[in-house]
Each structure stands twice: as structure tokens, then as C-alpha cells.
Write a protein that holds these residues in place. Structure first.
Motif, PDB file in Angstrom:
ATOM      1  N   ILE A  86       0.867  -1.180   0.000  1.00 24.87           N
ATOM      2  CA  ILE A  86       0.000   0.000   0.000  1.00 24.87           C
ATOM      3  C   ILE A  86       0.897   1.221   0.000  1.00 24.87           C
ATOM      4  N   ALA A  87       0.628   2.143  -0.893  1.00 22.31           N
ATOM      5  CA  ALA A  87       1.333   3.427  -0.892  1.00 22.31           C
ATOM      6  C   ALA A  87       0.324   4.509  -0.519  1.00 22.31           C
ATOM      7  N   ASP A  88       0.675   5.299   0.459  1.00 24.60           N
ATOM      8  CA  ASP A  88      -0.142   6.411   0.933  1.00 24.60           C
ATOM      9  C   ASP A  88       0.719   7.655   0.776  1.00 24.60           C
ATOM     10  N   LEU A  89       0.303   8.573  -0.099  1.00 25.70           N
ATOM     11  CA  LEU A  89       1.182   9.669  -0.486  1.00 25.70           C
ATOM     12  C   LEU A  89       0.411  10.977  -0.587  1.00 25.70           C
ATOM     13  N   CYS A  90       1.033  12.031  -0.128  1.00 31.14           N
ATOM     14  CA  CYS A  90       0.544  13.387  -0.348  1.00 31.14           C
ATOM     15  C   CYS A  90       1.684  14.170  -0.980  1.00 31.14           C
ATOM     16  N   THR A  91       1.455  14.693  -2.167  1.00 29.24           N
ATOM     17  CA  THR A  91       2.497  15.413  -2.900  1.00 29.24           C
ATOM     18  C   THR A  91       2.652  16.833  -2.346  1.00 29.24           C
ATOM     19  N   PRO A  92       3.750  17.502  -2.684  1.00 30.97           N
ATOM     20  CA  PRO A  92       3.937  18.880  -2.222  1.00 30.97           C
ATOM     21  C   PRO A  92       2.813  19.825  -2.666  1.00 30.97           C
ATOM     22  N   ASP A  93       2.115  19.481  -3.776  1.00 26.99           N
ATOM     23  CA  ASP A  93       0.992  20.318  -4.205  1.00 26.99           C
ATOM     24  C   ASP A  93      -0.353  19.784  -3.688  1.00 26.99           C
ATOM     25  N   ASP A  94      -0.292  19.014  -2.587  1.00 26.15           N
ATOM     26  CA  ASP A  94      -1.472  18.524  -1.860  1.00 26.15           C
ATOM     27  C   ASP A  94      -2.371  17.572  -2.639  1.00 26.15           C
ATOM     28  N   GLU A 112       7.208   6.586 -10.291  1.00 23.66           N
ATOM     29  CA  GLU A 112       7.857   7.273 -11.416  1.00 23.66           C
ATOM     30  C   GLU A 112       6.857   8.156 -12.164  1.00 23.66           C
ATOM     31  N   VAL A 113       5.635   7.650 -12.363  1.00 24.74           N
ATOM     32  CA  VAL A 113       4.591   8.443 -13.028  1.00 24.74           C
ATOM     33  C   VAL A 113       4.206   9.647 -12.171  1.00 24.74           C
ATOM     34  N   ILE A 114       4.049   9.424 -10.863  1.00 21.94           N
ATOM     35  CA  ILE A 114       3.646  10.503  -9.948  1.00 21.94           C
ATOM     36  C   ILE A 114       4.727  11.569  -9.819  1.00 21.94           C
ATOM     37  N   SER A 115       5.974  11.131  -9.681  1.00 19.50           N
ATOM     38  CA  SER A 115       7.068  12.057  -9.353  1.00 19.50           C
ATOM     39  C   SER A 115       7.914  12.491 -10.547  1.00 19.50           C
ATOM     40  N   GLY A 116       7.880  11.703 -11.615  1.00 21.73           N
ATOM     41  CA  GLY A 116       8.757  11.988 -12.746  1.00 21.73           C
ATOM     42  C   GLY A 116      10.188  11.531 -12.517  1.00 21.73           C
ATOM     43  N   GLN A 117      10.420  10.752 -11.450  1.00 26.15           N
ATOM     44  CA  GLN A 117      11.765  10.272 -11.130  1.00 26.15           C
ATOM     45  C   GLN A 117      11.778   8.752 -11.113  1.00 26.15           C
ATOM     46  N   SER A 118      12.792   8.177 -11.735  1.00 28.23           N
ATOM     47  CA  SER A 118      12.960   6.736 -11.753  1.00 28.23           C
ATOM     48  C   SER A 118      13.533   6.267 -10.422  1.00 28.23           C
ATOM     49  N   VAL A 119      12.986   5.172  -9.876  1.00 29.72           N
ATOM     50  CA  VAL A 119      13.466   4.616  -8.607  1.00 29.72           C
ATOM     51  C   VAL A 119      13.600   3.103  -8.725  1.00 29.72           C
ATOM     52  N   GLU A 120      14.454   2.558  -7.866  1.00 27.41           N
ATOM     53  CA  GLU A 120      14.668   1.110  -7.860  1.00 27.41           C
ATOM     54  C   GLU A 120      14.502   0.506  -6.470  1.00 27.41           C
ATOM     55  N   SER A 121      14.081   1.320  -5.500  1.00 24.57           N
ATOM     56  CA  SER A 121      13.874   0.787  -4.156  1.00 24.57           C
ATOM     57  C   SER A 121      12.890   1.670  -3.390  1.00 24.57           C
ATOM     58  N   ILE A 122      12.308   1.087  -2.378  1.00 23.20           N
ATOM     59  CA  ILE A 122      11.411   1.850  -1.505  1.00 23.20           C
ATOM     60  C   ILE A 122      12.208   2.900  -0.742  1.00 23.20           C
ATOM     61  N   THR A 123      13.435   2.584  -0.392  1.00 25.59           N
ATOM     62  CA  THR A 123      14.305   3.546   0.284  1.00 25.59           C
ATOM     63  C   THR A 123      14.481   4.804  -0.556  1.00 25.59           C
ATOM     64  N   GLU A 124      14.666   4.638  -1.863  1.00 27.55           N
ATOM     65  CA  GLU A 124      14.793   5.798  -2.760  1.00 27.55           C
ATOM     66  C   GLU A 124      13.510   6.625  -2.767  1.00 27.55           C
ATOM     67  N   ASP A 134      10.597  20.015   1.969  1.00 25.52           N
ATOM     68  CA  ASP A 134      11.043  21.406   1.907  1.00 25.52           C
ATOM     69  C   ASP A 134      10.024  22.271   1.171  1.00 25.52           C
ATOM     70  N   GLU A 135       9.316  21.659   0.200  1.00 30.28           N
ATOM     71  CA  GLU A 135       8.306  22.381  -0.577  1.00 30.28           C
ATOM     72  C   GLU A 135       6.988  22.507   0.173  1.00 30.28           C
ATOM     73  N   ASN A 136       6.662  21.486   1.010  1.00 25.06           N
ATOM     74  CA  ASN A 136       5.405  21.498   1.752  1.00 25.06           C
ATOM     75  C   ASN A 136       5.560  20.545   2.942  1.00 25.06           C
ATOM     76  N   ASP A 137       5.478  21.086   4.156  1.00 24.18           N
ATOM     77  CA  ASP A 137       5.643  20.270   5.364  1.00 24.18           C
ATOM     78  C   ASP A 137       4.620  19.147   5.472  1.00 24.18           C
ATOM     79  N   ASN A 138       3.478  19.295   4.811  1.00 22.38           N
ATOM     80  CA  ASN A 138       2.424  18.290   4.902  1.00 22.38           C
ATOM     81  C   ASN A 138       2.597  17.136   3.918  1.00 22.38           C
TER      82      ASN A 138
END
Length: 149
Positions: A86-94, A112-124, A134-138
Motif C-alpha cells: 500500500i502506498a499512501d502519499l501526499c504530494t507537495p501540491d497537496d 515514477e509516473v507521480i514524481s517523474g523520477q525513476s526509482v529502484e527501491s522503496i528507500t529511494e 522542503d516544498e510542503n511540510d504536509n
């Protein structure tokens, strides 16, 4: 009152706040669905009582207690509940997302679709989410794996 119909296999019981989206998987399979709400843990006692009264039945569940970050399933083969993450996410633009995935690869593609960044681990993923605070504390990102219950 419970009504039993002939079946060739186990009848899964569903005890969760969010039932699997894979209903079409169950075509031709008889099942009972229980949606229960309990504090903190799956409602095993209720389902065990039903199985005691109907000994040919067994139950499978997927349970969520998001307040304590407790996610449980007893479906270790993912036969009835294929989702493992399960991924629960709130982006900097809410923008808020809560998504379910059958494997980590799906999580990575989705992020990758949500962020535009390629990742290979949950840690990333978690590191990127932390940087975006830094863009949004929430803003936040939590990824959970269903544990054996």
C-alpha cells in the motif's frame, strides 16, 4: 442466517476496511463477505466462530489499521488478496493518493509516473519524499507491506 452452497474448495471470508478490487477473480467460486470494524487487529474470533458452526469453511482476510500502520493478511499465497503493498502519499501540491500493488515493481512504476523520477527501491522513494518536505511540510509518503497475520 448463513446459507451454504456446494463448493469444491474453501470459502474465503473478507474482513477488511478495504476489500480487494479483484472481484472478477472469484467467478464460479462461492464466497461470503464479512466487513468488520474492530480496533487494532483483525476480527478472528468472529470468523472462527462462523467456521466452528460450519466446519467445511475457512477464512482469508486482509486487514488495515492505518492509525497504527498495521496491515495484515492470512492469504500468504495471494490467492484472494493479490495486493501486497500500500502506498499512501501526499504530494507537495497537496494531491493525495492511496494505491494498492501486487509487487514492488508496480510501486516503482507508479511512483515514477507521480514524481517523474525513476526509482529502484522503496528507500529511494522515501528519500525523495523526505526531500520534498522542503516544498510542503504536509507532504509525505508511506509504503507498507501486508504482514502475515
Amino acid at each position: 442466517m448463513l446459507h451454504r452452497t456446494p463448493t469444491t474448495g474453501p470459502i474465503p471470508f473478507y474482513s477488511s476496511y478495504s476489500v480487494s478490487k479483484q472481484y472478477n477473480t472469484f467467478i464460479g467460486l462461492t464466497f461470503l463477505k464479512f466487513t468488520t470494524e474492530t480496533a487494532w487487529f483483525p476480527c478472528d474470533e468472529t470468523l472462527e466462530l462462523v467456521c466452528e458452526k460450519f466446519p467445511t469453511l475457512c477464512y482469508f482476510y486482509q486487514s488495515e489499521e492505518s492509525g497504527l500502520a498495521e496491515y495484515w493478511t492470512n492469504d500468504q499465497e495471494s490467492k484472494y488478496f493479490p495486493e501486497k503493498y500500500i502506498a499512501d502519499l501526499c504530494t507537495p501540491d497537496d494531491k493525495w493518493y492511496k494505491e494498492y500493488f501486487v509487487n514492488q515493481t508496480e510501486v516503482f512504476k507508479w511512483f515514477e509516473v507521480i514524481s517523474g523520477q525513476s526509482v529502484e527501491s522503496i528507500t529511494e522513494i522515501l528519500a525523495i519524499a523526505e526531500q520534498r518536505k522542503d516544498e510542503n511540510d504536509n507532504s509525505f509518503c508511506n509504503i507498507y507491506e501486508y504482514a502475515a497475520g
